[in-house]
Design a protein around this motif. Structure first.
Motif, PDB file in Angstrom:
ATOM      1  N   LEU A 187       0.760  -6.530 -14.502  1.00 12.93           N
ATOM      2  CA  LEU A 187       1.408  -7.696 -13.908  1.00 12.93           C
ATOM      3  C   LEU A 187       0.854  -7.979 -12.510  1.00 12.93           C
ATOM      4  N   ARG A 188       0.583  -6.917 -11.752  1.00 10.93           N
ATOM      5  CA  ARG A 188       0.048  -7.135 -10.395  1.00 10.93           C
ATOM      6  C   ARG A 188      -1.372  -7.705 -10.451  1.00 10.93           C
ATOM      7  N   LEU A 189      -2.201  -7.201 -11.358  1.00 14.41           N
ATOM      8  CA  LEU A 189      -3.580  -7.675 -11.440  1.00 14.41           C
ATOM      9  C   LEU A 189      -3.663  -9.094 -11.989  1.00 14.41           C
ATOM     10  N   PRO A 232     -22.132  -0.625 -19.417  1.00  9.00           N
ATOM     11  CA  PRO A 232     -23.128  -1.712 -19.373  1.00  9.00           C
ATOM     12  C   PRO A 232     -22.559  -3.036 -18.869  1.00  9.00           C
ATOM     13  N   LEU A 233     -21.348  -3.396 -19.313  1.00  6.02           N
ATOM     14  CA  LEU A 233     -20.727  -4.631 -18.820  1.00  6.02           C
ATOM     15  C   LEU A 233     -20.367  -4.529 -17.344  1.00  6.02           C
ATOM     16  N   LEU A 234     -19.934  -3.348 -16.919  1.00  8.25           N
ATOM     17  CA  LEU A 234     -19.582  -3.156 -15.514  1.00  8.25           C
ATOM     18  C   LEU A 234     -20.816  -3.200 -14.620  1.00  8.25           C
ATOM     19  N   LYS A 235     -21.935  -2.723 -15.129  1.00  8.23           N
ATOM     20  CA  LYS A 235     -23.186  -2.822 -14.367  1.00  8.23           C
ATOM     21  C   LYS A 235     -23.579  -4.290 -14.151  1.00  8.23           C
ATOM     22  N   GLU A 236     -23.391  -5.100 -15.172  1.00  9.18           N
ATOM     23  CA  GLU A 236     -23.732  -6.523 -15.062  1.00  9.18           C
ATOM     24  C   GLU A 236     -22.883  -7.225 -14.015  1.00  9.18           C
ATOM     25  N   SER A 237     -21.602  -6.880 -13.957  1.00  8.56           N
ATOM     26  CA  SER A 237     -20.685  -7.567 -13.040  1.00  8.56           C
ATOM     27  C   SER A 237     -20.503  -6.825 -11.721  1.00  8.56           C
ATOM     28  N   ARG A 238     -21.154  -5.642 -11.589  1.00  6.16           N
ATOM     29  CA  ARG A 238     -20.918  -4.773 -10.431  1.00  6.16           C
ATOM     30  C   ARG A 238     -19.414  -4.521 -10.290  1.00  6.16           C
ATOM     31  N   GLY A 239     -18.856  -4.025 -11.390  1.00  8.45           N
ATOM     32  CA  GLY A 239     -17.413  -3.863 -11.487  1.00  8.45           C
ATOM     33  C   GLY A 239     -16.909  -2.536 -10.968  1.00  8.45           C
ATOM     34  N   SER A 240     -15.685  -2.206 -11.393  1.00  2.00           N
ATOM     35  CA  SER A 240     -14.988  -1.025 -10.864  1.00  2.00           C
ATOM     36  C   SER A 240     -14.279  -0.276 -11.980  1.00  2.00           C
ATOM     37  N   VAL A 241     -14.102   1.042 -11.756  1.00  2.00           N
ATOM     38  CA  VAL A 241     -13.320   1.894 -12.653  1.00  2.00           C
ATOM     39  C   VAL A 241     -12.319   2.668 -11.805  1.00  2.00           C
ATOM     40  N   VAL A 242     -11.076   2.728 -12.271  1.00  2.00           N
ATOM     41  CA  VAL A 242     -10.045   3.552 -11.637  1.00  2.00           C
ATOM     42  C   VAL A 242      -9.534   4.546 -12.672  1.00  2.00           C
ATOM     43  N   SER A 271     -10.386   7.562  -8.068  1.00  6.38           N
ATOM     44  CA  SER A 271      -9.245   8.089  -8.820  1.00  6.38           C
ATOM     45  C   SER A 271      -8.002   8.054  -7.947  1.00  6.38           C
ATOM     46  N   ILE A 272      -6.846   8.026  -8.594  1.00  8.75           N
ATOM     47  CA  ILE A 272      -5.555   7.967  -7.909  1.00  8.75           C
ATOM     48  C   ILE A 272      -4.701   9.142  -8.359  1.00  8.75           C
ATOM     49  N   LEU A 273      -3.979   9.757  -7.404  1.00 12.30           N
ATOM     50  CA  LEU A 273      -3.141  10.917  -7.687  1.00 12.30           C
ATOM     51  C   LEU A 273      -1.696  10.600  -7.308  1.00 12.30           C
ATOM     52  N   PRO A 274      -0.935   9.966  -8.198  1.00 10.47           N
ATOM     53  CA  PRO A 274       0.462   9.664  -7.871  1.00 10.47           C
ATOM     54  C   PRO A 274       1.322  10.915  -7.913  1.00 10.47           C
ATOM     55  N   GLY A 275       2.412  10.853  -7.170  1.00 13.10           N
ATOM     56  CA  GLY A 275       3.430  11.899  -7.227  1.00 13.10           C
ATOM     57  C   GLY A 275       4.550  11.488  -8.166  1.00 13.10           C
ATOM     58  N   PRO A 276       5.790  11.889  -7.861  1.00 14.83           N
ATOM     59  CA  PRO A 276       6.922  11.592  -8.758  1.00 14.83           C
ATOM     60  C   PRO A 276       7.342  10.131  -8.705  1.00 14.83           C
ATOM     61  N   VAL A 277       6.831   9.348  -9.634  1.00 17.40           N
ATOM     62  CA  VAL A 277       7.169   7.931  -9.756  1.00 17.40           C
ATOM     63  C   VAL A 277       8.276   7.786 -10.800  1.00 17.40           C
ATOM     64  N   MET A 278       9.309   7.028 -10.466  1.00 13.65           N
ATOM     65  CA  MET A 278      10.430   6.870 -11.396  1.00 13.65           C
ATOM     66  C   MET A 278      10.047   5.904 -12.513  1.00 13.65           C
ATOM     67  N   SER A 279       9.816   6.470 -13.675  1.00  8.68           N
ATOM     68  CA  SER A 279       9.448   5.714 -14.871  1.00  8.68           C
ATOM     69  C   SER A 279      10.136   6.357 -16.057  1.00  8.68           C
ATOM     70  N   GLU A 336       4.496   0.240  -6.501  1.00  7.89           N
ATOM     71  CA  GLU A 336       3.780   0.736  -5.326  1.00  7.89           C
ATOM     72  C   GLU A 336       2.400   1.268  -5.709  1.00  7.89           C
ATOM     73  N   VAL A 337       2.332   1.948  -6.835  1.00  8.22           N
ATOM     74  CA  VAL A 337       1.034   2.433  -7.319  1.00  8.22           C
ATOM     75  C   VAL A 337       0.176   1.238  -7.746  1.00  8.22           C
ATOM     76  N   ALA A 338       0.817   0.242  -8.357  1.00  7.13           N
ATOM     77  CA  ALA A 338       0.083  -0.956  -8.780  1.00  7.13           C
ATOM     78  C   ALA A 338      -0.540  -1.671  -7.585  1.00  7.13           C
ATOM     79  N   GLU A 339       0.170  -1.720  -6.468  1.00  8.62           N
ATOM     80  CA  GLU A 339      -0.376  -2.358  -5.265  1.00  8.62           C
ATOM     81  C   GLU A 339      -1.604  -1.605  -4.766  1.00  8.62           C
ATOM     82  N   LEU A 340      -1.564  -0.285  -4.829  1.00  9.68           N
ATOM     83  CA  LEU A 340      -2.726   0.502  -4.412  1.00  9.68           C
ATOM     84  C   LEU A 340      -3.925   0.217  -5.314  1.00  9.68           C
ATOM     85  N   ILE A 341      -3.694   0.141  -6.613  1.00 13.16           N
ATOM     86  CA  ILE A 341      -4.780  -0.160  -7.548  1.00 13.16           C
ATOM     87  C   ILE A 341      -5.353  -1.547  -7.271  1.00 13.16           C
TER      88      ILE A 341
END
Length: 338
Positions: free
Chosen positions: A21-23, A124-134, A178-186, A225-230
């Protein structure tokens, strides 16, 4: 709106849904991947309301062939790919001596290998667009315990794998972190607390409060909050952020740096009280070197304990000791060089 496209795995609930939803505010299209199609459809409806185009792809990332279908469908619909956010994967929190080989393998197959296969297929697609991986890891990677050994081990492997991808990404123009979340209420956290409360003979509300007290944090994190960081990591302003493992956990795992170059320590417990300053040890007096002829001495400095000096008591006076007023000597070495 721009024409960027992102794949988000685990998009049916929790951090994955919040991230999708954030993206949707920053990307033209969001590819939603998870096993539960009904939940994915709900997320897709919300994304469409935000003005982005969703693509629902129910898939089990434990199956190696799933990633080929995801990438093929993404390319067919959008013609490009700019970001892959690997969130899917639940590893059982079972004691080290009780977890079976099947449970270990099942946890690693989705969270570690599923993410690895998807990143490689999308490369290969990410190389073309100079994209990102999380890659989504967890703060247990930095503080493993017997009760959740598999979670910690797999999370640590993800951090290492992400750094390896990042090294290749520097060559290919693909940003990886990479992201290292702690105790997220889900829902996953609630399931953990249900089990934890039963083990400790507590109500669910008491268990929530007791966990916060033992973790020494003010509150649980929110998926948003994690979504905002991403979203920040995938923004143009964070393009120079590469190969980093970012911890977001409300301070559950803290790092306290001691003065005078002393070793810092990862802690789950309380920080030292305010005003705490470890006193530096007194400088050692000159000592004769064992097994050597009389004359040479080794002088050890209290601010540079690993540095030794050899001098002659007759021809060369020993160098002065370090002090707060004289932080460096003729060698040019100072505590800030450690």
């Amino acid at each position: 709106m721009n024409n960027r496209i992102a794949i988000v795995t685990g998009a049916s609930a929790g951090i994955g849904r919040a991230t999708s939803l954030r993206l949707a505010k920053d990307f033209a299209g969001i590819v939603l991947v998870a096993r539960r199609q009904e939940e994915l459809e709900k997320t897709a409806a919300n994304i469409k309301a935000l003005g982005a185009e969703p693509l629902v792809l129910p898939a089990d990332l434990r199956q190696p062939e799933a990633v080929s279908e995801i990438i093929a469908s993404t390319k067919s619909k959008f013609g490009r790919l700019d970001a892959v956010v690997n969130i899917a994967g639940a590893v059982p929190q079972i004691h080290l001596f009780q977890m079976t080989d099947q449970q270990w393998n099942d946890g690693a197959e989705m969270k570690l290998h599923g993410a690895r296969r998807l990143a490689i297929k999308a490369w290969p697609l990410l190389k073309e667009s100079r994209g990102s991986v999380v890659f989504m890891s967890g703060n247990s990677a930095e503080s493993p315990k017997p009760g959740f050994a598999a979670v910690a081990a797999i999370n640590a492997a993800i951090v290492a794998m992400a750094k390896a991808f990042a090294e290749q990404g520097i060559i290919d123009g693909v940003q990886v972190n990479s992201i290292l979340p702690g105790p997220v209420m889900s829902n996953r956290r609630i399931g953990f607390l249900d089990k934890w409360s039963a083990d400790h003979q507590l109500s669910i509300d008491d268990a929530k409060e007791k966990f916060l007290q033992e973790a020494h944090i003010e509150r649980y994190g929110k998926p948003e909050e994690v979504a905002e960081l991403i979203a920040f990591i995938l923004s143009p302003g964070a393009r120079w952020l590469i190969g980093t493992a970012i911890r977001i956990d409300g301070g559950e795992i803290r790092e306290y740096s001691f003065p005078h170059g002393m070793r810092s320590d990862h802690r789950r417990r309380r920080l030292p009280p305010q005003g705490f300053h470890p006193r530096p040890s007194r400088p050692l007096p000159p000592q004769k070197c064992p097994g050597r002829r009389p004359g040479p001495y080794i002088l050890r400095n209290h601010l540079t304990p690993s540095l030794s000096y050899r001098s002659s008591s007759t021809t060369h006076p020993p160098p002065p000791h370090h002090s707060p007023q004289n932080p460096s000597d003729e060698t040019g070495y100072s505590p800030s060089d450690r």
